[in-house]
Structures are given as structure tokens and as C-alpha cells.
Design an enzyme around this catalytic site. Structure first.
Site, PDB file in Angstrom:
ATOM      1  N   HIS A  42     104.326  46.552  69.781  1.00  0.00           N
ATOM      2  CA  HIS A  42     103.345  45.441  70.288  1.00  0.00           C
ATOM      3  C   HIS A  42     104.079  44.051  69.896  1.00  0.00           C
ATOM      4  O   HIS A  42     103.175  43.093  70.291  1.00  0.00           O
ATOM      5  CB  HIS A  42     101.995  45.213  69.129  1.00  0.00           C
ATOM      6  CG  HIS A  42     101.454  46.499  69.423  1.00  0.00           C
ATOM      7  ND1 HIS A  42      99.982  47.079  70.325  1.00  0.00           N
ATOM      8  CD2 HIS A  42     101.142  48.010  68.888  1.00  0.00           C
ATOM      9  CE1 HIS A  42      99.432  47.871  70.722  1.00  0.00           C
ATOM     10  NE2 HIS A  42     100.611  48.340  69.064  1.00  0.00           N
ATOM     11  N   LYS A  91      92.052  33.621  73.214  1.00  0.00           N
ATOM     12  CA  LYS A  91      92.758  34.450  72.769  1.00  0.00           C
ATOM     13  C   LYS A  91      92.969  33.496  71.679  1.00  0.00           C
ATOM     14  O   LYS A  91      92.746  32.547  70.700  1.00  0.00           O
ATOM     15  CB  LYS A  91      94.395  35.092  73.436  1.00  0.00           C
ATOM     16  CG  LYS A  91      94.926  33.133  74.196  1.00  0.00           C
ATOM     17  CD  LYS A  91      95.991  33.524  74.782  1.00  0.00           C
ATOM     18  CE  LYS A  91      95.581  33.908  76.286  1.00  0.00           C
ATOM     19  NZ  LYS A  91      96.435  35.192  76.585  1.00  0.00           N
ATOM     20  N   ARG A  92      94.019  34.109  70.276  1.00  0.00           N
ATOM     21  CA  ARG A  92      94.767  33.612  69.073  1.00  0.00           C
ATOM     22  C   ARG A  92      95.455  32.783  69.675  1.00  0.00           C
ATOM     23  O   ARG A  92      95.846  32.303  70.689  1.00  0.00           O
ATOM     24  CB  ARG A  92      95.469  34.591  68.529  1.00  0.00           C
ATOM     25  CG  ARG A  92      94.776  35.714  67.287  1.00  0.00           C
ATOM     26  CD  ARG A  92      93.966  34.811  66.660  1.00  0.00           C
ATOM     27  NE  ARG A  92      94.683  34.256  65.631  1.00  0.00           N
ATOM     28  CZ  ARG A  92      94.804  35.116  63.871  1.00  0.00           C
ATOM     29  NH1 ARG A  92      94.046  36.752  63.710  1.00  0.00           N
ATOM     30  NH2 ARG A  92      95.819  34.384  63.104  1.00  0.00           N
ATOM     31  N   LYS A 124     101.993  31.156  73.233  1.00  0.00           N
ATOM     32  CA  LYS A 124     100.787  31.313  74.584  1.00  0.00           C
ATOM     33  C   LYS A 124     100.604  30.225  74.404  1.00  0.00           C
ATOM     34  O   LYS A 124      99.950  30.292  76.070  1.00  0.00           O
ATOM     35  CB  LYS A 124      99.820  31.860  73.371  1.00  0.00           C
ATOM     36  CG  LYS A 124      99.195  33.644  73.431  1.00  0.00           C
ATOM     37  CD  LYS A 124      98.140  33.847  72.347  1.00  0.00           C
ATOM     38  CE  LYS A 124      98.404  35.112  71.428  1.00  0.00           C
ATOM     39  NZ  LYS A 124      98.373  36.647  72.324  1.00  0.00           N
ATOM     40  N   THR A 130      95.735  41.699  77.141  1.00  0.00           N
ATOM     41  CA  THR A 130      94.576  42.183  77.151  1.00  0.00           C
ATOM     42  C   THR A 130      93.188  42.115  77.772  1.00  0.00           C
ATOM     43  O   THR A 130      92.571  42.219  78.996  1.00  0.00           O
ATOM     44  CB  THR A 130      93.755  43.646  76.854  1.00  0.00           C
ATOM     45  OG1 THR A 130      93.723  43.144  74.930  1.00  0.00           O
ATOM     46  CG2 THR A 130      94.896  44.748  76.202  1.00  0.00           C
ATOM     47  N   LYS A 179      90.939  41.981  81.363  1.00  0.00           N
ATOM     48  CA  LYS A 179      88.824  42.074  81.145  1.00  0.00           C
ATOM     49  C   LYS A 179      88.710  40.888  82.076  1.00  0.00           C
ATOM     50  O   LYS A 179      87.463  40.614  82.772  1.00  0.00           O
ATOM     51  CB  LYS A 179      88.505  40.971  79.598  1.00  0.00           C
ATOM     52  CG  LYS A 179      89.298  42.306  78.587  1.00  0.00           C
ATOM     53  CD  LYS A 179      89.125  41.831  76.479  1.00  0.00           C
ATOM     54  CE  LYS A 179      89.762  43.183  76.712  1.00  0.00           C
ATOM     55  NZ  LYS A 179      89.993  42.389  75.213  1.00  0.00           N
TER      56      LYS A 179
HETATM   57  C1  26V Z   1     101.345  41.618  62.627  1.00  0.00           C
HETATM   58  C2  26V Z   1     101.613  41.366  61.518  1.00  0.00           C
HETATM   59  C3  26V Z   1     102.453  40.536  60.135  1.00  0.00           C
HETATM   60  C4  26V Z   1     101.638  40.674  59.092  1.00  0.00           C
HETATM   61  C5  26V Z   1     100.484  40.131  58.769  1.00  0.00           C
HETATM   62  C6  26V Z   1      99.390  40.935  59.095  1.00  0.00           C
HETATM   63  C7  26V Z   1      99.710  41.524  60.352  1.00  0.00           C
HETATM   64  C8  26V Z   1      98.864  41.784  61.753  1.00  0.00           C
HETATM   65  C9  26V Z   1      98.799  42.137  62.929  1.00  0.00           C
HETATM   66  C10 26V Z   1     101.016  42.222  62.725  1.00  0.00           C
HETATM   67  C11 26V Z   1     101.060  42.454  64.569  1.00  0.00           C
HETATM   68  C12 26V Z   1     100.759  41.863  65.742  1.00  0.00           C
HETATM   69  C13 26V Z   1     101.266  42.648  66.820  1.00  0.00           C
HETATM   70  C14 26V Z   1     100.124  42.438  68.121  1.00  0.00           C
HETATM   71  O1  26V Z   1      98.981  42.171  67.315  1.00  0.00           O
HETATM   72  N1  26V Z   1     100.519  42.143  69.461  1.00  0.00           N
HETATM   73  C15 26V Z   1      99.436  42.276  70.283  1.00  0.00           C
HETATM   74  O2  26V Z   1      99.120  43.804  70.907  1.00  0.00           O
HETATM   75  C16 26V Z   1      98.598  43.382  71.724  1.00  0.00           C
HETATM   76  C17 26V Z   1      98.299  44.903  72.356  1.00  0.00           C
HETATM   77  O3  26V Z   1      99.035  45.425  72.624  1.00  0.00           O
HETATM   78  C18 26V Z   1      99.720  43.132  73.463  1.00  0.00           C
HETATM   79  O4  26V Z   1      98.379  42.987  73.939  1.00  0.00           O
HETATM   80  C19 26V Z   1      99.319  41.680  72.438  1.00  0.00           C
HETATM   81  O5  26V Z   1     100.287  41.059  73.622  1.00  0.00           O
HETATM   82  C20 26V Z   1     100.514  41.755  71.575  1.00  0.00           C
HETATM   83  O6  26V Z   1     100.922  40.345  70.947  1.00  0.00           O
END
Ligand code: 26V
Length: 745
Positions: A293, A484-485, A490, A592, A596
Site C-alpha cells: 500500500h 484525508k490524513r 498529500k 480511495t 468517493k
Molecule cells: C504504516 C504504519 C507504520 C507503523 C505505525 C502504524 C502504521 C500503519 C499503517 C501503515 C501503512 C500505511 C499505508 C497506507 O495507508 N497506504 C494507503 O493505502 C490506501 C489503500 O490502498 C491507498 O489508497 C493510499 O493511497 C495509501 O496511502
């Protein structure tokens, strides 16, 4: 089986009623009791067990799996505290714990009979059996208990109800008793608290904070409990016929977070069930598939070897053996180049040794997918370039999708009713049928009704903005949305700087025919992400300066909606005229929210990044506004260190003057000096580099807005042409191409 550390479910009441076809019945029944459906609906807490896109994708996938009658379970953690709540104090973000279970969870069904004991720590005893075979034993472990809490997920228009099975951690009894018998009552209680800490809280960072021990414990805890649960069911049905396992079990890894499942399945098969290594490895690879992701280097997970050896000593041995065999196989296949071998190794060597979880997920899976066409291509060229040489067909694309039940039918009842009138109820089972709206884009009467629905939604959102932020907005103004975050890639900053430029331009030429704009932001910054928090503060300082300016008046407002959530997103998507998808090209894996907003008829202004590229292909280049550097151009500039030589155009120069003048922050005139410095110096996210193109694109959007004969047909065409982005399509593709599940319904 979907393995995910995050599920951003939101509220389930309306969704489950729509799924079971009982929405109107329930509403009428409540009315007959003098109860209001909406206020009952709003009394439910938002189940926010995720950070952002990745967690919400998991929730949409659960909805589609049930709707399409796939026999699927989602596994995860029953966090006592979800993503923090966000408050603004004097324009600064303040985080508060999200104690969502405080009054209990009405959806949970606790299954103590399926509890699992999970070992941790300890050491490996190297034992050989009487035939001289190595029979290692993992001993002196500490264990915690995983207790499943099942949340029902009703499919839409089907009898299927699947389960989201979330594990809560508890201390095991032996754990406390030993200490208790030694007279250590306080120690015993403390150990109990440690056992319960594991499922206490969701990690609130979505891109960094790798390396924290508790996070690895969470990962292993839920993965080990889930695999044991899967094996329990498998053995009941098929005995120990392990070779059948991959035909009956498919596990999808939502990012690398659950990757420790790969050595755990090897351990279960080899150590606990006596399967030989090669057979076990074949079973394991045919069982798992991995979804990537993100390509951001700081988000690629790796765990220090030292930590693994303390926490999961047997898993570390297994990882080493997997790596040894993997490297030898590569050499045997003719890949002898030392750099290539170092690049494909599971162990990152320079400095502290770390296990690369993406690499482990890659080689332990039969399919590795990206989440948009562009992202998949970049995966092949960047992070997984070396591994792709060894396994050239493993990387495939599965573009994300969204649940139309939640993001259209529930979020936008007005538009749903209009479409049911025009196309009949069958459209709800077949989103591709939205295409039949295309001819109506030229039908004046239809367009007027479509506009009226948007207007109603904007009035409702305006009420929310007044209540939550105290700002009154003109519902006839363009609602321009970025939700979004908060992250530098972004580029909320780009949007805010453009707002400043627009404000300056409006003041300089107040008689000009500027369309009214309301810039709407929502999103949380990770608590430790200082720059993201500064960007939030800037948005507030800009709002304070411009919202009361009599020169710009109703023609320009900025509102930042606090505490963004699934619920708030649902209120915004149907009221948006413009969707901001302006990431630095190459950095947003998919997005995503872009889907929406476009589905609900917002016109996208965006870069060619993530799934926005495919949105352009579907809605047509005339119905979207694309600007800025492409991913290739961004990469080329990075390589040439081109950044820094940006020609700062007159608009951006004016914005920088405003930032430096301290006019926005009289209480701290130098507050934005670091932002100015990074714009002028290395401009890592290409904000300065893309500014003029963005400014021009926004003015082109103004022109379109003034021409309603152009705007509204374009908006209708967005709705008509977004059917492909349904998560039902995405899930069918996973089922056909990755899990090889036969169609059931
Ligand atoms: C990384 C970490 C690092 C440690 C702490 C907790 C944590 C939690 C999540 C992540 C990974 C984040 C990756 C992510 O959210 N990617 C997003 O995924 C979406 C669904 O595929 C996508 O639409 C977004 O573009 C993408 O940024």
C-alpha cells in the site's frame, strides 16, 4: 481470510439495515414509537480501528465479500482505543483517546470457547530426535490469551453474514499464578495488565514509527491467534491433510503488518505438525498473497534482528533458513551478481541487521499486488525491482475500490433516490449500470434535479460547518474539498498556499468576477508529525485572516472540520463540488477518497497519481482537471537535484511575502519560516515546482464553474462513469486472480 491490523468500520447500524433491506421498515417502526431514525443512528459510536485509506479499504472489502457471498473472515485486533480524537485549541491539533467501548459494543459476540494462547519470548532448545532429525523446541515462553470478538457483516441483498473476528488480549492464568504463589500479588496484577496492553491501542501513525516492540507483539499476537483459529476449522473439516490446505485457505496480507504469519505457518506445519520443510514452504506460498500500500521508504517495515531474536527466536531461525534457501535458489537460477543478491536478501545488512518484511511477504506469497496501475508499475521499478528479476510474474495490479452501499446509497440518499427513479432498483446490484445516466447529462430536467440534490446536501453540510466550526458559508459557492490524513506528500500545503494566493488576488481585483469558494479541509496529523501539525495551524491562521475579510466576504472561506472520521466523510462526499487529489506524483499509492468524491459527482483537480490516473481514463479527460509534474518528471528532478531551481512565479512570490510578513501569525511572526525555507530550498514535495500549474488549473476550474452548462453535465458524467471503482469489482478480481475461489452466487 483477510489479515489486517486496521478496520475503519464507522457506524454499522445504517449499513446493516441497508444490507438487509430493512432501512425503511426500521425507520417506520421507530417513527411509530415516536423515535427518530437519524438520532438513533447518530447515537452509535464510530468504530475507528484504523488510520486512513488502508483501514477503510479493509472495511469496504468486508462489505463486498459478504455482498458477493464469499465465505470470508476478516481477522484483526479488538483495540480498546481506536484512532485518537482530534480537537483544535487555538488552531493547534490536540489528541484525545478514543474510548469507543466505554459503554460496550452492541455488535460484539464474544467467543471465549475459541480463545487461543499465544507464546512469546523464551528460547529455542536445539533437540535432535532418535533418527538425528532436528526437532527444535520453543521453550520458556510467556503467553497471552487471545479472545475472539465477532462483529457481523451483513451482505447487501443476500443471506450471507460474514464475520469480522477481532482478538482481544488477556493475561493467561498461569502467568499470574506463578507470581501470585511467590507472594507477588502486585507483580501478578501488573503482569495481567501487560497481557491486556497488547490490544489496548491502535498505533496512530500511518507512515512511520517502525521498530516499536509492542507493535511487533500486536502483529504476532493477532496473526498467531488467527492462524491457529483457521487451522482449528481446517482440521475439523479435513483432518491433517495439509496438502489440501492451500486449496481451502487463502490469506490476504493487508500490507506487511501481518507478514510474521509466513514464518508462523512454517513453524506450525514443520514444528507442530511434522510436515517436511519443502512441502510446508510450498503450502505456505500457495496460501498467502500480499498487498503493498505504499512505496514511501520510511513506511517500509523492517524489524531489528535483535528484537526478533528476543521476542520470536524460533521465527528468526525460520526466516534465516527461508533466506538461505531463497538466495541459493536465485544463485542456482543464474543470478550471481553480488549487488542483486544483497538487494533480494531478506536481511538488510549495513549497520544494524534488520529483516525486510516486504521482501519476506514477497517471497512467501504467490501473488503480490499494488493498489492502482501506476503504483504497481512503480513497485516493479523501485522497491521490488530486484525481486521482480527473480520472480517476474509475481507482481500484479488490483486497483482499489469502494463500497457503493456506504459511499453512495447511505451517504447520499438524495442522489440514490434520483437514480432509482431514473434507472430502477437494479442499478444497486450492478454499478456498471450507472452508465445509463450518460445520456441524461444532456437532459435539462434531470440535471436540474441532480443539482437540487447537491444543493440540499450542501445546505446540510453548511449546518454542520456552522455547528462545528462556527463559520457560515454560502451554499451557492463552490465547495472545494480536501479530506484525508495530513501528510506532506498529500500537499494540503499546496492547497492552503493557493488559498492565500487567491485571497491576495481577490483583494487586488475585488471587482473581478470571482466565483465563491469554500475550501473545506478535514484530516488528522500523527501526533508526532510536527510539520503536519504546523500545516494544520497554518490552515487555521489563514482561516482566521480571510474568513472575516469584508473585501472577500462570502466569496472565500476556509473551514477545517475537526475530528475527521468515516461519519464526517459520509456527510461531506455528497456535498462536494471539487475534489482535491493533489499528491506529489508517484507518492499516493491509490487513494480511495478520490473515488468517493468523483462517484458523488465532484470534479477532481489532481495530479496523475495513484488511481486518479484511472479515474481520468474512466470519466474522460474533459471531466477532470489534471495538472503538474508526472511521476517520471518528479523522479527525474530528484535525480538531477533540479529542485531548488524552481522559478517562483508571481503568485507564489506574493504568498511567500504574506507568510514572511507575519500578517497571518502576528503572535509569532516567524512561525512559518520553516515552511518558506523548505519551499525555497529543497522543496522535497515539489510544492513550489507545481504551484503555477496548480494555480492555472484552479483558474480553469473557475471558468468551468461559471459555465453551468458545462459544469453540471460533467458532474453527472463523473457519477455515470465511476461504476468500475466499486469494491465489488476489486473483490471479484482478487477472488478470480489471486484466491481462485469459484463464484458461488
Ligand atoms: C504504516 C504504519 C507504520 C507503523 C505505525 C502504524 C502504521 C500503519 C499503517 C501503515 C501503512 C500505511 C499505508 C497506507 O495507508 N497506504 C494507503 O493505502 C490506501 C489503500 O490502498 C491507498 O489508497 C493510499 O493511497 C495509501 O496511502
Amino acid at each position: 481470510y483477510y489479515f489486517s491490523l486496521e478496520y475503519l468500520m464507522g457506524r454499522l447500524f445504517g449499513n446493516n439495515l441497508i444490507a438487509t433491506g430493512l432501512r425503511d421498515t426500521a425507520s417506520a417502526a421507530l417513527a411509530s414509537l415516536g423515535q427518530d431514525f437519524d438520532s438513533i443512528r447518530e447515537s452509535e459510536v464510530d468504530m475507528g480501528l484504523g488510520n486512513g485509506g488502508l483501514g477503510r479499504l479493509a472495511a469496504c472489502f468486508m462489505d463486498s465479500l459478504a455482498t458477493l457471498d464469499y465465505p470470508a473472515l476478516g481477522y484483526g485486533i479488538y483495540y480498546e482505543f481506536g484512532l485518537f480524537k482530534q480537537e483544535f485549541v487555538n488552531g493547534h491539533q490536540v489528541e484525545h483517546p478514543d474510548n469507543w467501548m466505554k459503554f460496550g459494543d452492541p455488535w460484539e459476540v464474544v467467543r471465549p470457547e475459541y480463545a487461543q494462547e499465544i507464546p512469546l519470548y523464551g528460547r529455542v532448545e536445539n533437540v535432535f530426535d532418535d533418527r538425528g532429525n532436528y526437532r527444535p523446541r520453543w521453550v520458556d515462553t510467556k503467553s497471552i490469551l487471545g479472545v475472539p470478538h465477532d462483529i457481523p457483516i451483513a451482505g447487501y441483498g443476500t443471506r450471507t453474514v460474514n464475520l469480522l473476528r477481532l482478538w482481544a488480549s488477556k493475561a493467561t492464568e498461569d502467568f499470574d499464578l506463578a507470581a501470585f504463589n511467590r507472594g507477588g500479588y502486585v507483580e501478578a496484577v501488573r503482569d495481567k495488565a501487560v497481557g491486556e496492553t497488547v490490544s489496548k491501542v491502535l498505533y496512530p501513525n500511518d507512515k512511520t514509527e517502525n521498530g516499536k516492540e509492542l507493535r511487533l507483539v500486536q502483529q504476532y499476537f493477532f496473526v498467531a491467534a488467527s492462524l491457529a483459529d483457521i487451522m482449528r476449522v481446517f482440521v475439523r473439516r479435513h483432518g491433517t491433510n495439509w496438502e489440501l490446505f492451500p486449496d481451502r485457505v487463502a490469506v490476504q496480507l493487508n500490507d506487511t503488518h501481518p507478514t510474521i504469519a509466513i514464518p508462523e505457518l512454517m513453524r506450525l506445519l514443520v514444528d507442530e505438525h511434522g510436515v517436511d520443510w519443502n512441502t510446508a514452504w510450498d503450502i505456505t506460498r500457495r496460501t498467502f498473497a500480499y498487498t503493498n500500500h505504499t512505496l514511501l521508504p520510511e513506511a517500509l517495515e523492517s524489524w531489528p534482528v535483535a528484537l526478533l531474536s528476543r521476542l520470536l527466536p524460533r521465527h528468526l531461525q525460520i526466516i534465516y533458513l527461508i533466506n538461505w534457501l531463497h538466495l541459493h535458489e536465485a544463485v542456482a537460477a543464474g543470478h550471481t551478481d553480488a549487488d542483486l543478491i544483497a538487494a533480494i536478501s531478506l536481511i538488510h545488512e549495513p549497520g544494524e541487521q534488520r529483516v525486510r518484511m516486504g521482501h519476506l511477504a514477497f517471497i512467501g506469497s504467490h501473488a503480490v499486488n499494488g493498489v492502482s496501475a501506476l503504483h504497481t508499475e512503480l513497485m516493479r521499478d523501485t522497491v521490488f525491482a530486484a525481486l521482480a528479476k527473480v520472480a517476474p510474474t509475481r507482481i500484479i495490479n488490483k486497483t482499489n475500490g469502494i463500497s457503493f452501499r456506504r459511499w453512495f446509497y447511505e451517504a447520499n440518499p438524495g442522489l440514490t433516490a434520483l437514480i432509482r427513479d431514473e434507472l430502477g432498483p437494479r442499478v444497486f446490484d450492478d454499478p456498471a449500470a450507472l452508465r445509463r445516466l450518460e445520456p441524461l447529462a444532456q437532459n435539462k430536467a434531470f440535471v436540474a434535479r441532480y443539482r437540487a440534490v447537491r444543493h440540499e446536501n450542501k445546505l446540510a453540510l453548511a449546518d454542520i460547518l456552522r455547528a462545528s466550526v462556527g463559520v457560515t458559508v454560502d451554499p451557492d459557492a463552490m465547495f472545494d474539498v480536501q479530506i484525508k490524513r495530513i501528510h506532506e506528500y498529500k500537499r494540503q500545503l499546496l492547497n492552503i498556499l493557493e488559498t492565500i494566493a487567491l485571497w491576495r488576488a481577490m483583494r487586488a481585483a475585488p471587482q473581478h468576477n470571482w466565483p465563491g469558494r469554500v475550501k473545506i479541509f478535514a484530516g488528522k496529523a500523527a501526533g508526532s508529525y510536527e510539520r503536519a501539525k504546523l500545516i494544520i495551524k497554518l490552515a487555521h491562521d489563514v482561516a482566521k485572516t480571510i474568513n472575516d475579510d469584508p473585501v472577500t466576504g462570502d466569496r472565500l472561506k476556509l473551514v477545517f472540520v475537526p475530528n475527521y472520521s468515516v461519519e464526517i466523510a459520509s456527510r461531506i462526499v455528497g456535498a462536494a463540488d471539487v475534489s482535491e487529489q493533489i499528491s506529489t506524483a508517484g507518492m499516493e499509492a491509490s487513494g480511495t477518497g478520490n473515488m468517493k468524491l468523483a462517484l458523488n459527482g465532484a470534479i477532481t483537480i489532481g495530479t496523475l497519481d495513484g488511481a486518479t490516473v484511472e479515474i481520468r481514463d474512466h470519466v474522460g479527460a474533459d471531466n477532470i482537471v489534471i495538472f503538474g509534474l508526472t511521476a517520471d518528471e518528479v523522479a527525474a528532478r530528484r535525480k538531477d537535484r533540479f529542485a531548488g531551481e524552481n522559478a517562483v512565479g508571481p503568485e507564489l512570490a506574493g504568498v511567500i511575502d504574506t507568510l514572511e510578513s507575519g500578517e497571518l501569525s502576528p503572535d509569532d511572526p516567524k512561525r512559518y519560516a520553516p515552511i518558506v525555507a523548505s519551499l525555497l530550498d529543497h522543496d522535497p514535495f515539489m510544492v513550489a515546482a507545481d504551484f503555477s500549474a496548480y494555480w492555472a488549473a484552479q483558474r480553469a476550474l473557475d471558468d468551468r464553474w461559471r459555465d453551468s452548462d458545462r459544469w453540471w453535465p460533467s458532474s453527472v458524467l463523473n457519477t455515470a462513469r465511476m461504476g468500475w471503482f466499486s469494491s465489488d469489482r476489486a473483490i471479484r478480481d482478487y477472488a478470480d486472480d489471486i484466491w481462485r475461489v469459484p463464484v458461488t452466487a
